[in-house]
Design a protein around this motif. Sequence first.
Motif, PDB file in Angstrom:
ATOM      1  N   UNK A   1       0.909  -1.176   0.026  1.00 58.89           N
ATOM      2  CA  UNK A   1       0.054  -0.006   0.247  1.00 58.89           C
ATOM      3  C   UNK A   1       0.724   1.260   0.066  1.00 58.89           C
ATOM      4  N   UNK A   2       0.342   2.159  -0.657  1.00 60.90           N
ATOM      5  CA  UNK A   2       1.382   3.533  -0.934  1.00 60.90           C
ATOM      6  C   UNK A   2       1.311   4.644  -0.010  1.00 60.90           C
ATOM      7  N   UNK A   3       1.444   4.109   1.412  1.00 61.33           N
ATOM      8  CA  UNK A   3       1.421   4.662   2.500  1.00 61.33           C
ATOM      9  C   UNK A   3       2.662   4.535   3.495  1.00 61.33           C
ATOM     10  N   UNK A   4       2.743   5.590   4.289  1.00 59.36           N
ATOM     11  CA  UNK A   4       3.995   5.439   5.416  1.00 59.36           C
ATOM     12  C   UNK A   4       3.356   4.670   6.436  1.00 59.36           C
ATOM     13  N   UNK A   5       4.209   4.018   7.185  1.00 58.19           N
ATOM     14  CA  UNK A   5       3.937   3.300   8.321  1.00 58.19           C
ATOM     15  C   UNK A   5       3.235   4.407   9.542  1.00 58.19           C
ATOM     16  N   UNK A   6       2.354   3.884  10.069  1.00 56.22           N
ATOM     17  CA  UNK A   6       1.517   4.550  11.153  1.00 56.22           C
ATOM     18  C   UNK A   6       0.769   5.980  10.651  1.00 56.22           C
ATOM     19  N   UNK A   7       0.220   5.808   9.489  1.00 59.57           N
ATOM     20  CA  UNK A   7      -0.389   6.941   8.623  1.00 59.57           C
ATOM     21  C   UNK A   7      -2.055   7.200   9.172  1.00 59.57           C
ATOM     22  N   UNK A   8      -2.699   6.053   9.766  1.00 59.64           N
ATOM     23  CA  UNK A   8      -3.897   6.387   9.833  1.00 59.64           C
ATOM     24  C   UNK A   8      -4.534   5.968  11.314  1.00 59.64           C
ATOM     25  N   UNK A   9      -5.578   6.597  11.391  1.00 60.91           N
ATOM     26  CA  UNK A   9      -6.379   6.083  12.806  1.00 60.91           C
ATOM     27  C   UNK A   9      -7.274   5.021  12.531  1.00 60.91           C
ATOM     28  N   UNK A  10      -7.963   4.970  11.316  1.00 67.04           N
ATOM     29  CA  UNK A  10      -9.059   4.096  11.049  1.00 67.04           C
ATOM     30  C   UNK A  10      -8.762   3.709   9.741  1.00 67.04           C
ATOM     31  N   UNK A  11      -8.881   2.260   9.405  1.00 72.69           N
ATOM     32  CA  UNK A  11      -9.213   1.787   8.016  1.00 72.69           C
ATOM     33  C   UNK A  11     -10.599   1.160   8.016  1.00 72.69           C
TER      34      UNK A  11
ATOM     35  N   UNK B   1      -2.232  -3.352   6.488  1.00 67.78           N
ATOM     36  CA  UNK B   1      -3.078  -2.799   7.229  1.00 67.78           C
ATOM     37  C   UNK B   1      -2.582  -2.305   8.858  1.00 67.78           C
ATOM     38  N   UNK B   2      -1.905  -3.335   9.313  1.00 57.88           N
ATOM     39  CA  UNK B   2      -1.440  -3.292  10.662  1.00 57.88           C
ATOM     40  C   UNK B   2       0.006  -2.111  10.413  1.00 57.88           C
ATOM     41  N   UNK B   3       0.701  -2.288   9.398  1.00 61.16           N
ATOM     42  CA  UNK B   3       1.891  -1.415   9.081  1.00 61.16           C
ATOM     43  C   UNK B   3       1.338   0.026   8.933  1.00 61.16           C
ATOM     44  N   UNK B   4       0.323   0.174   8.268  1.00 56.23           N
ATOM     45  CA  UNK B   4       0.016   1.791   8.012  1.00 56.23           C
ATOM     46  C   UNK B   4      -0.984   2.417   9.145  1.00 56.23           C
ATOM     47  N   UNK B   5      -1.446   1.568  10.386  1.00 52.90           N
ATOM     48  CA  UNK B   5      -2.136   2.028  11.258  1.00 52.90           C
ATOM     49  C   UNK B   5      -1.400   2.699  12.191  1.00 52.90           C
ATOM     50  N   UNK B   6      -1.824   3.579  12.930  1.00 51.18           N
ATOM     51  CA  UNK B   6      -1.041   4.258  14.021  1.00 51.18           C
ATOM     52  C   UNK B   6      -1.290   3.348  15.202  1.00 51.18           C
ATOM     53  N   UNK B   7      -0.507   3.254  16.173  1.00 51.36           N
ATOM     54  CA  UNK B   7      -0.649   2.377  17.338  1.00 51.36           C
ATOM     55  C   UNK B   7      -2.063   2.677  18.142  1.00 51.36           C
TER      56      UNK B   7
END
Length: 250
Positions: free
Chosen positions: A117-127, A146-152
Amino acid sequence: MDYTEINAETIDRWIEEGWEWGVPISHEQYAAALRGEWDMVLTPTKPVPKSWYPALSGADVLGLASGGGQQMPIFAALGANCTVLDNSPRQIESELMVARREGYQIQAIRGDMTKPLPFADASFDLIFHPVSNCYIEDVMHVWRECHRILKPGGLLMAGLDNGVNFLFDEDENEGEIRYSLPFNPLKDQRLMALLEKNDDGVQFSHTLEEQIRGQIKAGFQLVDLYEDTNGEGFLHEHGVPTFWATLARK
């Protein structure tokens, strides 16, 4: 042609024929969301519980394979910063059309979720990921990404086909089982020919282990789930669940 491109072309045709998941919300529905009157679905009929949603004002939300101008406009009306990734050009066009009509910003990307997916690590609060991974063979890749691009602490809401529909013909023929599981047309040309005949794209059944255990293996904590039916037809009339929706936290 790559099977995901076949699916993109197929979905574009369905949209031209009036596919329900490709019809954007109206201005009136958007205005209702601004007033706090809204719901969204991950599966055919049951609305996602309001308790599942985090605070959305200022939240970074990704609609994964969620194009078509149905959910992202509502998230935008609720104050979220919205990004959508979908492999159908027509679904992306609809997202941009609704955003122009209602005057909000959205990042709309045509992309294939079988790829990184073309997004940095920890980019999103919700998918927000409605039923769609029945169109890809390897769902574990999606869960890892999905796990990679979600914020903690970020949330994944996913609609999942439980595989039962793949046992039957489209008309369900009074519950007559016609096929075996797993349903994988890349490994059985008879299934590919069937899908081509029915203009169904390239679809795959997935197991509980792939869909739910796969999220856990990717690092998610499963928080909640519910079941849903097709909304019509023989299986629905007999109360047979054919979909799950899951809420998971990173």
